[in-house]
Design an enzyme around this catalytic site. Structure first.
Site: not given
Ligand SMILES: Cc1cn([C@H]2C[C@H](O)[C@@H](COP(=O)(O)OP(=O)(O)O[C@H]3O[C@@H](C)C(=O)[C@@H](O)[C@H]3O)O2)c(=O)[nH]c1=O
Length: 186
Positions: A23, A46, A48, A59, A62, A72, A119, A132
């Site tokens: 499968r 959490q 993500n 990306r 951060h 993470k 990261h 994550y």
């Molecule tokens: C990280 C995060 C962002 N947000 C919001 C903020 C913004 O409006 C939207 C997108 O956020 P960002 O542009 O920071 O998303 P992104 O660039 O994908 O952020 C991620 O990058 C990688 C490299 C990591 O290591 C992660 O931990 C996280 O920082 O989501 C949350 O609501 N909760 C969260 O935990």
């Protein structure tokens, strides 16, 4: 689950076994017992997920500042990424070191990254999904970063950078916030 150390910085490549049949496949993507038995203390608070539509997008970089630095567990579940972590812990023997790993959605390999690292990643395929588990909740006031081309770190990305968010272009220089970085470089 197999854990391979990444240098001696406390980060690991984690290989969950993949069980395949007619499968498709089955894989455990989180196992508290395996982590505990290996000696890693990590409690996920959490989860993500991000979808990046095109290859070559960056990306990052951060991190979340003290007192809520975040550990993470990172997994690419679709596509491929060039993943980069940087040790920002002032008291670490590997402070300032940069570690790169390729993660492939077909293999399901994961990374465990301790608190105190920055990261980021570059996508190596279109429609890439990265998931994550986070050891800390998101605290917008403590959410921080540095530019992908910050000269104090000197990360070399494998592909031309095809896109990056406005926010990720606005981060101030890392050496302003971590003076030891200016002195030592990466
Ligand atoms: C990280 C995060 C962002 N947000 C919001 C903020 C913004 O409006 C939207 C997108 O956020 P960002 O542009 O920071 O998303 P992104 O660039 O994908 O952020 C991620 O990058 C990688 C490299 C990591 O290591 C992660 O931990 C996280 O920082 O989501 C949350 O609501 N909760 C969260 O935990």
């Amino acid at each position: 689950m197999r854990f391979d150390p990444i240098g001696d910085c406390g980060a690991y490549r984690v290989y969950p076994p993949v069980r395949r049949d007619d499968r498709g496949s089955f894989q455990r993507t989180w196992c508290a017992v395996a982590f505990e038995e290996f000696g890693i203390t990590f409690k996920a608070v959490q989860g993500n997920s991000s979808l990046t539509k095109f290859r070559g997008i960056v990306r990052g970089m951060h991190f979340q500042r003290a007192p809520r630095e975040d550990a993470k567990v990172i997994r690419c579940s679709r596509g491929r990424i060039h993943d980069v972590i940087v040790d920002l812990r002032a008291d670490s023997g590997t402070r300032g070191h940069v570690y790169v790993n390729e993660l492939d959605g077909d293999e399901g390999t994961m990374l465990f990254v301790p608190a105190g690292f920055a990261h980021g990643f570059q996508t190596l395929s279109d429609n890439t999904v990265v998931e994550y588990l986070m050891g800390e909740s998101y605290v917008p006031e403590l959410y921080d970063g540095f530019r992908y081309d910050d000269e104090a770190v000197g990360i070399s990305w494998p592909e031309p950078v095809r896109g990056i968010s406005e926010n990720d272009l606005r981060w101030s220089s890392l050496a302003e916030r971590f003076p030891w970085f200016r002195a030592e470089g990466a």
